[in-house]
Design a protein around this motif. Structure first.
Motif, PDB file in Angstrom:
ATOM      1  N   LEU A  30       0.853  -1.183   0.000  1.00  0.00           N
ATOM      2  CA  LEU A  30       0.000   0.000   0.000  1.00  0.00           C
ATOM      3  C   LEU A  30       0.892   1.237   0.000  1.00  0.00           C
ATOM      4  O   LEU A  30       1.724   1.402   0.895  1.00  0.00           O
ATOM      5  CB  LEU A  30      -0.891   0.001   1.251  1.00  0.00           C
ATOM      6  N   TYR A  31       0.742   2.080  -1.005  1.00  0.00           N
ATOM      7  CA  TYR A  31       1.489   3.330  -1.095  1.00  0.00           C
ATOM      8  C   TYR A  31       0.546   4.452  -0.688  1.00  0.00           C
ATOM      9  O   TYR A  31      -0.454   4.706  -1.358  1.00  0.00           O
ATOM     10  CB  TYR A  31       1.987   3.566  -2.527  1.00  0.00           C
ATOM     11  N   CYS A  32       0.848   5.105   0.411  1.00  0.00           N
ATOM     12  CA  CYS A  32      -0.022   6.156   0.938  1.00  0.00           C
ATOM     13  C   CYS A  32       0.473   7.530   0.511  1.00  0.00           C
ATOM     14  O   CYS A  32       1.661   7.823   0.609  1.00  0.00           O
ATOM     15  CB  CYS A  32      -0.064   6.105   2.463  1.00  0.00           C
ATOM     16  N   ASP A  58      -2.730  10.396  12.902  1.00  0.00           N
ATOM     17  CA  ASP A  58      -4.132   9.952  12.977  1.00  0.00           C
ATOM     18  C   ASP A  58      -4.698   9.738  11.583  1.00  0.00           C
ATOM     19  O   ASP A  58      -5.364   8.731  11.306  1.00  0.00           O
ATOM     20  CB  ASP A  58      -4.998  10.983  13.717  1.00  0.00           C
ATOM     21  N   ASN A  59      -4.445  10.695  10.690  1.00  0.00           N
ATOM     22  CA  ASN A  59      -4.950  10.582   9.322  1.00  0.00           C
ATOM     23  C   ASN A  59      -4.303   9.408   8.588  1.00  0.00           C
ATOM     24  O   ASN A  59      -4.977   8.677   7.851  1.00  0.00           O
ATOM     25  CB  ASN A  59      -4.737  11.891   8.563  1.00  0.00           C
ATOM     26  N   LEU A  64      -4.678   3.748   6.546  1.00  0.00           N
ATOM     27  CA  LEU A  64      -4.220   2.363   6.694  1.00  0.00           C
ATOM     28  C   LEU A  64      -5.366   1.444   7.103  1.00  0.00           C
ATOM     29  O   LEU A  64      -5.555   0.369   6.512  1.00  0.00           O
ATOM     30  CB  LEU A  64      -3.092   2.284   7.732  1.00  0.00           C
ATOM     31  N   GLN A  65      -6.146   1.856   8.078  1.00  0.00           N
ATOM     32  CA  GLN A  65      -7.257   1.021   8.554  1.00  0.00           C
ATOM     33  C   GLN A  65      -8.309   0.822   7.465  1.00  0.00           C
ATOM     34  O   GLN A  65      -8.865  -0.269   7.329  1.00  0.00           O
ATOM     35  CB  GLN A  65      -7.883   1.640   9.806  1.00  0.00           C
ATOM     36  N   GLN A  66      -8.565   1.843   6.678  1.00  0.00           N
ATOM     37  CA  GLN A  66      -9.545   1.731   5.585  1.00  0.00           C
ATOM     38  C   GLN A  66      -9.123   0.656   4.584  1.00  0.00           C
ATOM     39  O   GLN A  66      -9.956  -0.012   3.984  1.00  0.00           O
ATOM     40  CB  GLN A  66      -9.694   3.082   4.881  1.00  0.00           C
ATOM     41  N   ALA A  67      -7.819   0.465   4.444  1.00  0.00           N
ATOM     42  CA  ALA A  67      -7.275  -0.538   3.520  1.00  0.00           C
ATOM     43  C   ALA A  67      -6.931  -1.847   4.231  1.00  0.00           C
ATOM     44  O   ALA A  67      -6.280  -2.715   3.650  1.00  0.00           O
ATOM     45  CB  ALA A  67      -6.039   0.017   2.824  1.00  0.00           C
ATOM     46  N   ASN A  68      -7.350  -1.982   5.494  1.00  0.00           N
ATOM     47  CA  ASN A  68      -7.082  -3.179   6.307  1.00  0.00           C
ATOM     48  C   ASN A  68      -5.601  -3.394   6.604  1.00  0.00           C
ATOM     49  O   ASN A  68      -5.106  -4.526   6.594  1.00  0.00           O
ATOM     50  CB  ASN A  68      -7.693  -4.430   5.666  1.00  0.00           C
TER      51      ASN A  68
END
Length: 130
Positions: A30-32, A58-59, A64-68
């Motif tokens: 995952l590339y943020c 936090d953001n 990260l959480q949205q993408a598991n």
């Protein structure tokens, strides 16, 4: 996720990051995009460096959480700041946040003249794997 930390020296240990992180068989990456002190409506939040670092993390954790994923999955963090002095004065909270989840990412810190909005002082870009 199996990972190996590569640190030919020890000085970076006190700063909470690694010179390199190897993931021999990652199945997902995952590339943020850079995360900054922005509210849910995309407006910059005016606060001090410490507050901006906290909100940026936090953001990042929300993405990260949205993408598991979680912060523990992060293997690379790039920090962009408009003030190295202010950033290092608040760096203890970065180390605490990473240490709490056992994250010692490869990392780069760069001072820049400006970020996307004049109120912003820090932006955090991440790569996570699992």
């Amino acid at each position: 996720m199996q990972k190996s930390i590569i640190n030919p020296w020890h000085w970076q240990d006190q700063l909470g990051y690694a010179q390199a992180v190897e993931i021999p068989q990652a199945t997902h990456t995952l590339y943020c995009a850079g995360q900054a002190a922005m509210d849910a409506d995309g407006r910059p939040v005016e606060t001090d460096m410490s507050g901006q670092i906290n909100l940026s993390f936090d953001n990042l954790e929300t993405v990260l959480q949205q993408a598991n994923y979680s912060l523990a999955n992060v293997v690379r963090l790039n920090f962009y700041t408009t003030s190295l002095g202010q950033f290092f004065a608040a760096y203890g909270q970065v180390m605490d946040r990473l240490a709490a989840v056992g994250c010692a990412p490869a990392s780069t810190l760069t001072e820049v003249n400006a970020l996307a909005f004049p109120q912003l002082m820090v932006e955090i870009e991440a790569t996570a794997v699992k």
